[in-house]
Design an enzyme around this catalytic site. Sequence first.
Site, PDB file in Angstrom:
ATOM      1  N   CYS A  65       0.852  -1.179   0.000  1.00  0.00           N
ATOM      2  CA  CYS A  65       0.000   0.000   0.000  1.00  0.00           C
ATOM      3  C   CYS A  65       0.888   1.228   0.000  1.00  0.00           C
ATOM      4  O   CYS A  65       2.105   1.137   0.197  1.00  0.00           O
ATOM      5  CB  CYS A  65      -0.920   0.020   1.216  1.00  0.00           C
ATOM      6  SG  CYS A  65      -2.085  -1.369   1.299  1.00  0.00           S
TER       7      CYS A  65
ATOM      8  N   GLY B 142      -1.136   0.729  -5.011  1.00  0.00           N
ATOM      9  CA  GLY B 142      -2.467   0.209  -4.731  1.00  0.00           C
ATOM     10  C   GLY B 142      -3.528   0.917  -5.538  1.00  0.00           C
ATOM     11  O   GLY B 142      -3.599   2.153  -5.525  1.00  0.00           O
TER      12      GLY B 142
ATOM     13  N   ASN C 292       0.857   0.262   5.832  1.00  0.00           N
ATOM     14  CA  ASN C 292       1.355  -0.572   4.746  1.00  0.00           C
ATOM     15  C   ASN C 292       2.086  -1.745   5.367  1.00  0.00           C
ATOM     16  O   ASN C 292       3.033  -1.552   6.125  1.00  0.00           O
ATOM     17  CB  ASN C 292       2.319   0.227   3.852  1.00  0.00           C
ATOM     18  CG  ASN C 292       2.987  -0.642   2.804  1.00  0.00           C
ATOM     19  OD1 ASN C 292       2.407  -1.607   2.320  1.00  0.00           O
ATOM     20  ND2 ASN C 292       4.224  -0.302   2.456  1.00  0.00           N
ATOM     21  N   GLY C 293       1.635  -2.960   5.063  1.00  0.00           N
ATOM     22  CA  GLY C 293       2.301  -4.133   5.610  1.00  0.00           C
ATOM     23  C   GLY C 293       1.307  -5.192   6.030  1.00  0.00           C
ATOM     24  O   GLY C 293       0.157  -5.211   5.594  1.00  0.00           O
TER      25      GLY C 293
ATOM     26  N   TYR D 106      10.347  -5.050  -7.987  1.00  0.00           N
ATOM     27  CA  TYR D 106       9.075  -4.801  -8.662  1.00  0.00           C
ATOM     28  C   TYR D 106       8.218  -3.684  -8.084  1.00  0.00           C
ATOM     29  O   TYR D 106       7.658  -2.891  -8.819  1.00  0.00           O
ATOM     30  CB  TYR D 106       8.245  -6.105  -8.642  1.00  0.00           C
ATOM     31  CG  TYR D 106       6.840  -5.981  -9.165  1.00  0.00           C
ATOM     32  CD1 TYR D 106       6.583  -5.946 -10.531  1.00  0.00           C
ATOM     33  CD2 TYR D 106       5.746  -5.910  -8.304  1.00  0.00           C
ATOM     34  CE1 TYR D 106       5.288  -5.835 -11.024  1.00  0.00           C
ATOM     35  CE2 TYR D 106       4.444  -5.808  -8.791  1.00  0.00           C
ATOM     36  CZ  TYR D 106       4.223  -5.775 -10.154  1.00  0.00           C
ATOM     37  OH  TYR D 106       2.948  -5.667 -10.632  1.00  0.00           O
TER      38      TYR D 106
ATOM     39  N   THR E 154       8.214  -2.477 -15.546  1.00  0.00           N
ATOM     40  CA  THR E 154       9.224  -2.582 -14.494  1.00  0.00           C
ATOM     41  C   THR E 154      10.540  -3.161 -14.991  1.00  0.00           C
ATOM     42  O   THR E 154      11.614  -2.804 -14.503  1.00  0.00           O
ATOM     43  CB  THR E 154       8.689  -3.450 -13.334  1.00  0.00           C
ATOM     44  OG1 THR E 154       7.322  -3.162 -13.131  1.00  0.00           O
ATOM     45  CG2 THR E 154       9.469  -3.181 -12.056  1.00  0.00           C
TER      46      THR E 154
ATOM     47  N   ASP F 294      11.596 -10.057 -17.844  1.00  0.00           N
ATOM     48  CA  ASP F 294      10.606  -9.572 -16.888  1.00  0.00           C
ATOM     49  C   ASP F 294      11.276  -9.423 -15.527  1.00  0.00           C
ATOM     50  O   ASP F 294      12.338  -9.998 -15.276  1.00  0.00           O
ATOM     51  CB  ASP F 294       9.410 -10.521 -16.795  1.00  0.00           C
ATOM     52  CG  ASP F 294       8.132  -9.795 -16.373  1.00  0.00           C
ATOM     53  OD1 ASP F 294       8.212  -8.608 -16.002  1.00  0.00           O
ATOM     54  OD2 ASP F 294       7.054 -10.411 -16.412  1.00  0.00           O
ATOM     55  N   ASP F 295      10.621  -8.650 -14.633  1.00  0.00           N
ATOM     56  CA  ASP F 295      11.207  -8.442 -13.307  1.00  0.00           C
ATOM     57  C   ASP F 295      11.148  -9.700 -12.458  1.00  0.00           C
ATOM     58  O   ASP F 295      12.027  -9.960 -11.649  1.00  0.00           O
ATOM     59  CB  ASP F 295      10.498  -7.287 -12.586  1.00  0.00           C
ATOM     60  CG  ASP F 295       8.984  -7.445 -12.600  1.00  0.00           C
ATOM     61  OD1 ASP F 295       8.476  -8.268 -11.820  1.00  0.00           O
ATOM     62  OD2 ASP F 295       8.320  -6.765 -13.394  1.00  0.00           O
TER      63      ASP F 295
END
Length: 503
Positions: free
Chosen positions: A2, A28, A101-102, A257, A303, A365-366
């Site tokens: 987030c 997000g 966030n978490g 990412y 990314t 790709d990442d």
Amino acid sequence: MCGIIGIVAKTNVNQVLYDGLTVLQHRGQDAAGIATYDDGRLYLRKNNGLVRDVFQTRHMMNLKGKLGIGHVRYPTAGCSSSAEAQPFYVNSPYGITLAHNGNLTNAEQLKHDLFREDLRHINTESDSEVLLNVFAHELQRLGKLHISAEDVFSAVAQVHRRCKGGYAAVAMIAGVGILGFRDPHGIRPIVFGERKSKGATEFIIASESVAIAALGFKLVRDIEPGEVIFIDAGGKLHTRQCAENPFYSPCIFEHVYLARPDSIIDGISVYKARLRMGRKLAAKIMRLWPDHDIDVVIPIPDTSRTAALPLAYALGLKYREGFIKNRYITRTFIMPGQAVRKKSVRQKLNAIDLEFRGKNVLLVDDSIIRGTTSREIIQMARDAGAKKVYFASAAPPVRYPNVYGIDMPSVNELIAHNRTEEEVAKEIGADWLIYQDLDDLIDAARKGNPKVERFDTSCFTGEYVTGDVSQDYLDHLEILRSDKAKARWEVGEVALTDLSNSA
């Protein structure tokens, strides 16, 4: 994953918070919210949707005040109803809002403790509401009508003792000030900055430095693991280390990412770390396949671009943009349901046939999570006329769930879980597959800040830095994160936990 932001300014903060959330929108797209304080009242607007959709002119005009916090969300488990949107609010004590966030790994136990011992009711499935209530309870225990910075530090110290997992949070206490804090391992990112305005200093706290720079603030530094930053209503900054045994262990997947490349996290440039990932991957290709027949390197936007360019340069190959991205489709590994993800990949990307026809292509790709996107993109390359399609991942195989706030799927939906690299290549339809080595990934990130002695690499290794993740917890997470469970959430079959009847 987030995005959070908090600002203490000398003028109204509603527009600045809005602008900051748009910069953090990549963290997000499920919901957004802003809470402000003015003249004894808290003002709150939150709902599902992108920032631009949640806040209309009438909402912005109502968000009065020179202090405020904001949040952009996507769900790590459970439903995506507007009830889960943040910031959350409790009126006792003082009036507190919090955005987080978490993920708390002991959230279920805390819910029981809050109900039975602290006499607090949790109304959603969000562990952010749990974190808020733990903080509120610890402040209330002090029994003071007016609180100081020392009281805030004391309360957060208790939060660190009670809450386990990865968390970065901003909170606003009505009439008192704004604080930001980070778990004792510093798993999720959070930074703060300042700027001068009319002879006074204004402060900002945010998930990533890019929000600080975009809003005209100057980055001061990261909030340290276990540290609390408190800006009182008068604009004075207070800081304190409030954890007993902090140990820097930031999430390395932010550099792979999650974060924007123009951010600096834990003193490490995300952009430069990704450049180094590309060079490391090129060196591995030359070790394993020095006589390769790759004609062109094509990144999977967006990314992986930063890693793909130095990889192509190091191999002496052409770098081409072979896919054009529709920027109005959200990140596919976040989306619920395999059918939705497959459909969205074709909507999100379109191949430029001329860059594929008759060529041996190395797609970069990442990372590879479920493999859904990789499989569809490889087929798109073949449909566009590629002779052979090789695939490179800038990250090692993702074989284990992330428990610290990233919505990776259940372990049985991770394509690399219990599979060899050759088996993954077959599953996604690649002629050859190469993954980054974990040591190379760590070295690519650590070179930006040698002081970071350890990263959280649990999604690659299954080793969780907090040391409290049991198999029972992982089994419970498996149930919550499966596509089947998310489908049930979508149709509203799952009820809120009944704490009053739980044992």
